[in-house]
Enzyme design. Structure first.
Site, PDB file in Angstrom:
ATOM      1  N   LYS A 191       1.628  -4.072   7.893  1.00 27.38           N
ATOM      2  CA  LYS A 191       1.006  -3.042   7.052  1.00 27.38           C
ATOM      3  C   LYS A 191       0.102  -3.658   5.991  1.00 27.38           C
ATOM      4  O   LYS A 191      -0.786  -2.985   5.468  1.00 27.38           O
ATOM      5  CB  LYS A 191       2.061  -2.148   6.428  1.00 27.38           C
ATOM      6  N   ASP A 192       0.297  -4.950   5.701  1.00 29.67           N
ATOM      7  CA  ASP A 192      -0.581  -5.640   4.756  1.00 29.67           C
ATOM      8  C   ASP A 192      -2.047  -5.552   5.167  1.00 29.67           C
ATOM      9  O   ASP A 192      -2.924  -5.413   4.313  1.00 29.67           O
ATOM     10  CB  ASP A 192      -0.221  -7.133   4.691  1.00 29.67           C
TER      11      ASP A 192
END
Ligand code: PLP
Length: 464
Positions: free
Chosen positions: A115-116
């Protein structure tokens, strides 16, 4: 000559067409639908040649979705930030496990989970859009751990955004807490709420609609349906194809279907591929929908691949919109029926169109554990439970068609408890997790009441 103007429509058809910045800052369209580009831009085949690096791929892939909606250089600055935050020169390296079977490592970012990639980009672009228009925004979000951590790391230091994250006190893992609280940035407020995750969600809902806060400025939340978050995930499919020098079958561990839809979007832009398989855990609404033609809601089950414990994948609406030939009325009918009845039957034409885009396989907890053991015995690899779900499905794919790529979405040390139950030892920590050590933590403990939460947020916003 004016530069291209990328436009967005809602999957439900009742919102005005808009531009990238507006879709970025709104997240959800006013009619409750999801934003989609009015047309798919075409990617030059140069994007997936072996020489292409991640930065070049990111720029080429995402620029046409922005058009002239952001200031000159905004995307380049954002992509630079994403690349700089990753502890690997390839950003998303591809690793061969055995002939024809690959892992795409998406966990080299600041919180060791995929998700970064999208969050870093969205944060940087949001800040650019606000700074350009002279607005400020307060983002309020409830987290059970991972999304909050990715958001804090991404928005820390943003010029025009304040971020308030509510997590349940003592109910997130120490690593998740430290990922949120060790960030020394004045624009981030961590509230540890005496209560559970549902209390945090209730408070965020209350705060977002509180008149006194709304008077102070624009409010929003972090959500997984933002078009920009999706666009931020398209580049790693292009990068994987570039690293392979060949089209692949992608097996995607799936929760909200954002990751998988980004791959489908890449093929709409011209990326060659041999298809997509969504690997889900026991929360299998998507697999049942694609296999049986009945999309129905069941209570969510807790699993080891906890970030995929989703009962109604929000980005599935984008797939239905595409599969109906972009028919907003048909899409609206499907999701209104689903919301009302908890179930909807697909007509044969729609089901065939959906199956042409993606197939889906469900993997249970025993199979997930067995796959973690298999990966360790066979390749000496320790994998996280989400990656294991994908690998279990990837190993069943036919490699005669071409390479099979399983997406590896988190570092195993983020899910050390589950992994050590199987292997009998804790995975070695990812470098970003080891670095958390005993850095000082910043958080404020509050009661789970609206008054307490409102006081804390008001005091925070008064500091300007
Ligand atoms: C969010 C997440 C997923 C699922 O991705 P979606 O885009 O929601 O389908 C898979 N693995 C991990 C580790 C995640 O955090």
């Amino acid at each position: 000559m004016s530069t291209s103007s990328a436009r967005y429509v809602s999957t439900r058809g009742h919102s005005p067409e808009t531009d990238f910045s507006d879709a970025l800052l709104r997240g959800l369209a006013p009619d409750g639908g999801l934003y989609m580009p009015t047309a798919w831009p075409t990617l030059s085949p140069q994007a997936w040649t072996r020489e292409a690096d991640y930065k070049a791929i990111g720029l080429q892939t995402i620029a046409p979705f922005i058009g002239d909606a952001l200031p000159e250089g905004a995307l380049a600055r954002a992509v630079d930030r994403v690349v700089a935050g990753f502890g690997h020169p390839l950003v998303t390296p591809l690793v061969e496990l055995e002939p024809g079977l690959f892992l795409l490592e998406l966990f080299h970012g600041p919180t060791a989970a995929f998700k970064d990639l999208a969050m870093q980009l969205v944060a940087a672009l949001t800040d650019e859009a606000l700074t350009a228009s002279g607005q400020r925004l307060t983002i309020l979000t409830a987290t059970s751990g991972d999304t909050g951590a990715a958001a804090v790391r991404a928005f820390a230091g943003a010029r025009s955004v304040d971020l308030v994250v509510l997590h349940p006190l003592d109910r997130v893992s120490p690593v998740q807490r430290k990922q949120m609280t060790t960030v020394q940035a004045d624009n981030v407020l961590n509230l540890a709420v005496r209560g559970d995750f549902d209390d945090c969600q209730r408070l965020v809902k209350g705060l977002l609609s509180d008149p006194s806060l709304r008077e102070r400025g624009r409010l929003s939340s972090v959500n997984s349906i933002n078009w920009a978050r999706l666009a931020g995930q398209i580049p790693y499919y292009v990068s994987a194809t570039a690293q392979l020098g060949h089209a692949a079958t992608f097996v995607v561990p799936t929760g909200n279907f954002g990751d998988a839809f980004a791959g489908i979007a890449a093929t709409r832009m011209g990326l060659p591929s041999n298809g997509f398989v969504a690997a889900v855990n026991q929360n299998d609404a998507l697999a049942r929908a694609l296999n049986d033609g009945l999309y129905s809601r069941r209570p969510a089950v807790e699993s080891g691949s906890v970030s995929m414990d989703v009962q109604a994948p929000s980005n599935f609406e984008r797939l239905v919109f595409e599969a109906t030939g972009r028919d907003a009325e048909a899409t609206r009918a499907v999701f209104e029926t689903f919301a009302r009845d908890g179930a909807v039957v697909f007509d044969p034409a729609l089901l065939n169109a959906l199956r042409a885009e993606v197939s889906a396989v469900s993997i249970d907890e025993d199979e997930t554990r067995a796959e973690i053991a298999h990966a360790h015995q066979t390749w000496g690899r320790v994998v996280c439970p989400h990656t294991a779900v994908a690998l279990a499905v990837a190993r069943r794919q036919d490699r005669a068609k071409g390479p099979v790529v399983a997406l590896s979405t988190a570092h195993p040390s983020k899910f050390g408890g589950f992994v050590s139950e199987v292997l009998g030892f804790e995975p070695a920590p990812a470098p970003v997790i080891a670095a958390l050590g005993d850095q000082p933590e910043r958080l404020r403990i509050v009661d789970g009441t609206m008054e307490a939460a409102l006081d804390a947020v008001t005091a925070f916003s008064d500091r300007h």
